[in-house]
Design an enzyme around this catalytic site. Structure first.
Site, PDB file in Angstrom:
ATOM      1  N   GLU A   1      -7.875  -5.252  -0.075  1.00 55.03           N
ATOM      2  CA  GLU A   1      -8.409  -5.971  -1.193  1.00 55.03           C
ATOM      3  C   GLU A   1      -8.121  -7.659  -0.895  1.00 55.03           C
ATOM      4  O   GLU A   1      -8.951  -8.258  -1.402  1.00 55.03           O
ATOM      5  CB  GLU A   1      -7.600  -5.699  -2.365  1.00 55.03           C
ATOM      6  CG  GLU A   1      -7.504  -4.200  -2.818  1.00 55.03           C
ATOM      7  CD  GLU A   1      -8.856  -3.552  -3.460  1.00 55.03           C
ATOM      8  OE1 GLU A   1      -9.833  -4.196  -2.676  1.00 55.03           O
ATOM      9  OE2 GLU A   1      -8.840  -2.953  -4.428  1.00 55.03           O
TER      10      GLU A   1
ATOM     11  N   HIS B   1       0.948  -1.235  -0.042  1.00 54.54           N
ATOM     12  CA  HIS B   1       0.114  -0.026   0.208  1.00 54.54           C
ATOM     13  C   HIS B   1       0.852   1.306  -0.017  1.00 54.54           C
ATOM     14  O   HIS B   1       2.113   1.231   0.711  1.00 54.54           O
ATOM     15  CB  HIS B   1      -0.802  -0.013   1.194  1.00 54.54           C
ATOM     16  CG  HIS B   1      -2.000   1.010   1.044  1.00 54.54           C
ATOM     17  ND1 HIS B   1      -1.939   2.090   1.362  1.00 54.54           N
ATOM     18  CD2 HIS B   1      -3.234   0.836   0.665  1.00 54.54           C
ATOM     19  CE1 HIS B   1      -3.024   2.828   1.134  1.00 54.54           C
ATOM     20  NE2 HIS B   1      -4.040   2.017   0.751  1.00 54.54           N
TER      21      HIS B   1
END
Ligand code: ACO
Length: 371
Positions: free
Chosen positions: A311, A256
Site C-alpha cells: 500500500e 503484513h
C-alpha cells in the site's frame, strides 16, 4: 460437567493466523523470502513483461497467453439508475459493491462460477467505478471506447473522457497486475466462504469488496497519503512517527500478516513510481519517510519484522496517474476481481462448505433466573 473450554484441547489461533485453510495452484505468497509467484512466475517478471489481461488469463486458466484485448463492459441502465440514487458522499467501495450487486441481479453470475463470468465481471467493474466517479460530480458516464484494449487505460479514459498518456496507462496496468492476486487474504477468503455455499459470484464479490473496504486490508493507501501530508516534510517524520508509535497507533503501509521480508509488490511499485517521473518531490519524501519508519518500527517492535507493504507505493502510483485518494481502495478492488474470481473457480474442485468450529467460552448450562 467439565468446562467446555478446558475439555477442548484443540489449538485456537486468533485471526486464523498460521491455520492452513486450503490448497491453491494460483499464487505463492512466500512471507519469509518476500516472494510472490503467479502460477510460478515471479511478480517482478510478470510486471516487466506482461499486461493485466495476460495476468487475468493466467490466474483464471493457468496459461500465459499472448496479449489479448480486454475491453471494458458497457454500463447497464439498472446500474446507472442505482448509482444515480446513491446518497451524496457515498463511499466508492459501497458504490462498487452496489453496482456489482445490481449488475448480477439478473442471474448472469449464477452458480457455478466460470471463466466467462470472471472475464465479464472484471471487465464491468472499471466501467461501474468510473461511472460512479463521474455521476457524483454531476457528469454523465462515458461509454467504453472500443479501440481501447486494456482495462486500466479504459478506466482512466472513462473517468476523465480523455485517453491517458501511454506512461500513465502502463503505470496503472502495472498496478493492476501487482494487485490482482494474493492468496488467502481476508477479501478472497470472504469470497470463498460465500461461493462455498453455492451462492452466486456476484454475492461472493460483494462480500469481498466489503472485506477489502477495511483500513487494515485495502483502505491503507489513502491513509498513507494522509499520513505524509500530516508529517509535512521528511525532517518532521521522526517526531511524528514516534508520537504515533508511543500511542500504539499503526503506520499505514507497513506490516503484513504474511510478509516478514520486504513486500515484493512494494518493490515492483516503487520502480513503477520512479519510472513515472511525476510527483518526484512527493516520491522523494515518501522514500525518506519509509527509511525512518522502518528504523523506528524495528526499535518499537524488535520482536516483529515489520516491513513496507504494497500500500505504501500504491499511494505514489495511484496519485501519479491522477486518481483521487478516495478512489484508491475501489481501484484496488478492480484489480483484485481477478484473484477473487480465480479462487472461486478453483474452489469448485474442493466444493465443500466452509464452516470452522468455535470454542464456547460462555457460562455452563443453567436455569433461567426468575425475574
Ligand atoms: N504500525 C505499527 N505497529 C504495527 C503495525 C504498523 N503498521 N503493524 C503491526 N504492528 C504491531 C501491532 O501494533 C502489534 O503490536 P503489539 O503486539 O504491541 O500489540 C504487532 O505489531 C502485531 O500486530 P498484529 O495486528 O498482530 O499483526 P497482523 O499480522 O495481524 O497485522 C496488518 C497485519 C493488519 C496489515 C497490520 O500490520 C497493520 O495494521 N498495518 C497497517 C495497515 C496496512 O498497511 N494495511 C495494508 C496491508 S496490505 C494489504 O492488505 C493489501
Amino acid at each position: 460437567m467439565p468446562d467446555a473450554a478446558v475439555a477442548d484441547a484443540r489449538t485456537y489461533s486468533p485471526g486464523l493466523a498460521g491455520v492452513l485453510a486450503g490448497e491453491t495452484d494460483i499464487a505463492l505468497v512466500d512471507g519469509e523470502l518476500g516472494r510472490l509467484l503467479y502460477r510460478g512466475y515471479p511478480i517482478i517478471q510478470v510486471v516487466q513483461h506482461g499486461t493485466f489481461s495476460q495476468v487475468c488469463e493466467l490466474l483464471w486458466t493457468g496459461d500465459w497467453k499472448p496479449r489479448i484485448p480486454q475491453p471494458p463492459a458497457p454500463l447497464t441502465a439498472p446500474v446507472e439508475a442505482a448509482l444515480r440514487q446513491l446518497p451524496a458522499g457515498t463511499n466508492a467501495m459501497d458504490a462498487l459493491r452496489t453496482a456489482v450487486s445490481v449488475w448480477g441481479a439478473d442471474g448472469r453470475l449464477a452458480w457455478p462460477p466460470t471463466v466467462e463470468q470472471a472475464r465479464a465481471v472484471t471487465a464491468f467493474a472499471p466501467t461501474a467505478l468510473a461511472a460512479f466517479a463521474r455521476i457524483r460530480q454531476g457528469l454523465d458516464p462515458i461509454d467504453p471506447d472500443p479501440s481501447i484494449e486494456g482495462l486500466a487505460e479504459a478506466f482512466l479514459h472513462q473517468l476523465t473522457g480523455t485517453r491517458p498518456t501511454a506512461a500513465d496507462a502502463r503505470a496503472l496496468d502495472a498496478y493492476f497486475m501487482v494487485a490482482a492476486e494474493h492468496g488467502f487474504n481476508a477479501s478472497t477468503f470472504a469470497a470463498l466462504v460465500i461461493i462455498a455455499t453455492h451462492s452466486d459470484l456476484a454475492s461472493a464479490i460483494c462480500g469481498a469488496i466489503g472485506a477489502l473496504k477495511g483500513p487494515w486490508h485495502g483502505g491503507a493507501p489513502a491513509e498513507v497519503i494522509d499520513q505524509l501530508h500530516q508529517m509535512g516534510s521528511a525532517d518532521k517524520a521522526e517526531a511524528w512517527i514516534r508520537d504515533k508509535l508511543d500511542h500504539h497507533e499503526r503506520l499505514m503501509g507497513f506490516g503484513h500478516r504474511v510478509y516478514r521480508a520486504y513486500d515484493p509488490r512494494a518493490a515492483a511499485l516503487r520502480t513503477v513510481a520512479e519510472q513515472m517521473g511525476t510527483n518526484a518531490a512527493w516520491l522523494d519524501m515518501a522514500v525518506q519517510v519509509e527509511d525512518i519508519a522502518l528504523r523506528l518500527l524495528k526499535e518499537y517492535h524488535p520482536e516483529r519484522a515489520l516491513q513496507t507493504n504494497v500500500e505504501f507505493y500504491t499511494a505514489a502510483v495511484l496519485q501519479g496517474v491522477g486518481l483521487p485518494p478516495d478512489l484508491f481502495p475501489a481501484t484496488f478492488a478492480l484489480a483484485r476481481h481477478a484473484g477473487w474470481t480465480a479462487h472461486c473457480i478453483e474452489y469448485l474442485k474442493t466444493d465443500k462448505l466452509i464452516r470452522p468450529d468455535v470454542r464456547y467460552t460462555g457460562p455452563q448450562e443453567r436455569d433461567l433466573p426468575a425475574v
